[in-house]
Design a protein around this motif. Sequence first.
Motif, mmCIF file in Angstrom:
data_model
loop_
_atom_site.group_PDB
_atom_site.id
_atom_site.type_symbol
_atom_site.label_atom_id
_atom_site.label_comp_id
_atom_site.label_asym_id
_atom_site.label_seq_id
_atom_site.Cartn_x
_atom_site.Cartn_y
_atom_site.Cartn_z
ATOM 1 N N TRP A 132 -12.215 35.308 42.949
ATOM 2 C CA TRP A 132 -12.292 33.874 43.150
ATOM 3 C C TRP A 132 -10.917 33.279 43.350
ATOM 4 C CZ3 TRP A 132 -15.985 33.269 38.470
ATOM 5 C CH2 TRP A 132 -17.275 33.617 38.856
ATOM 6 N N GLY A 133 -10.043 33.502 42.399
ATOM 7 C CA GLY A 133 -8.678 33.010 42.503
ATOM 8 C C GLY A 133 -7.742 34.198 42.431
ATOM 9 N N THR B 10 -8.833 31.680 37.749
ATOM 10 C CA THR B 10 -10.048 30.939 38.084
ATOM 11 C C THR B 10 -10.381 30.017 36.926
ATOM 12 O OG1 THR B 10 -10.887 32.739 39.445
ATOM 13 C CG2 THR B 10 -12.496 31.119 38.692
ATOM 14 N N LEU C 180 -13.364 28.392 35.450
ATOM 15 C CA LEU C 180 -14.812 28.528 35.494
ATOM 16 C C LEU C 180 -15.417 27.458 34.600
ATOM 17 C CD1 LEU C 180 -17.201 30.194 36.530
ATOM 18 C CD2 LEU C 180 -16.890 31.686 34.543
ATOM 19 N N ALA D 170 -6.837 22.932 41.257
ATOM 20 C CA ALA D 170 -7.005 24.073 42.164
ATOM 21 C C ALA D 170 -6.371 23.788 43.528
ATOM 22 C CB ALA D 170 -8.483 24.414 42.324
ATOM 23 N N VAL E 164 -5.161 29.482 42.544
ATOM 24 C CA VAL E 164 -6.103 29.048 41.512
ATOM 25 C C VAL E 164 -7.361 28.515 42.186
ATOM 26 C CG1 VAL E 164 -6.524 27.409 39.629
ATOM 27 C CG2 VAL E 164 -4.308 28.540 39.833
ATOM 28 N N ALA E 165 -8.514 28.972 41.697
ATOM 29 C CA ALA E 165 -9.800 28.513 42.220
ATOM 30 C C ALA E 165 -10.581 27.832 41.101
ATOM 31 C CB ALA E 165 -10.595 29.696 42.763
ATOM 32 N N HIS E 166 -11.439 26.908 41.500
ATOM 33 C CA HIS E 166 -12.343 26.242 40.565
ATOM 34 C C HIS E 166 -13.767 26.611 40.948
ATOM 35 C CE1 HIS E 166 -14.660 22.356 39.516
ATOM 36 N NE2 HIS E 166 -14.660 23.153 38.466
ATOM 37 N N VAL E 167 -14.509 27.162 39.989
ATOM 38 C CA VAL E 167 -15.909 27.527 40.209
ATOM 39 C C VAL E 167 -16.735 26.817 39.149
ATOM 40 C CG1 VAL E 167 -17.571 29.432 40.208
ATOM 41 C CG2 VAL E 167 -15.257 29.782 41.137
ATOM 42 N N GLY F 262 -10.382 38.571 36.039
ATOM 43 C CA GLY F 262 -11.634 38.018 35.550
ATOM 44 C C GLY F 262 -11.765 38.001 34.040
#
Length: 98
Positions: free
Chosen positions: A9-10, A14, A16, A37, A43-46, A75
Amino acid sequence: MALWGTYGWGSGATLLQFSTAFCQPCRATRRVLDQVAGLVPGVAHVEIDAEDHLVLVRTAGIEATPTVLFLDASGREVRRASGAPRRDQVLTALARML
């Protein structure tokens, strides 16, 4: 292996977020995490709807929404936060991770 596996994801981290549809603080959290993000490369935002993923919620030990899990690049959960965070709090937490 981390609970979440390696989803890519990132590339660095991430954020989450566990949310529910009628949770006002969840909406504010979504805005903050989307902003962060967008500011921090890698950096990802889920966001996960807690009501639609009850097994995952139980497995992860989520007790309230919003709850944000800070996952590293592999993760693994590095930290978690409940309630609506401020942008500076999220940036500080990420700075310690990255």
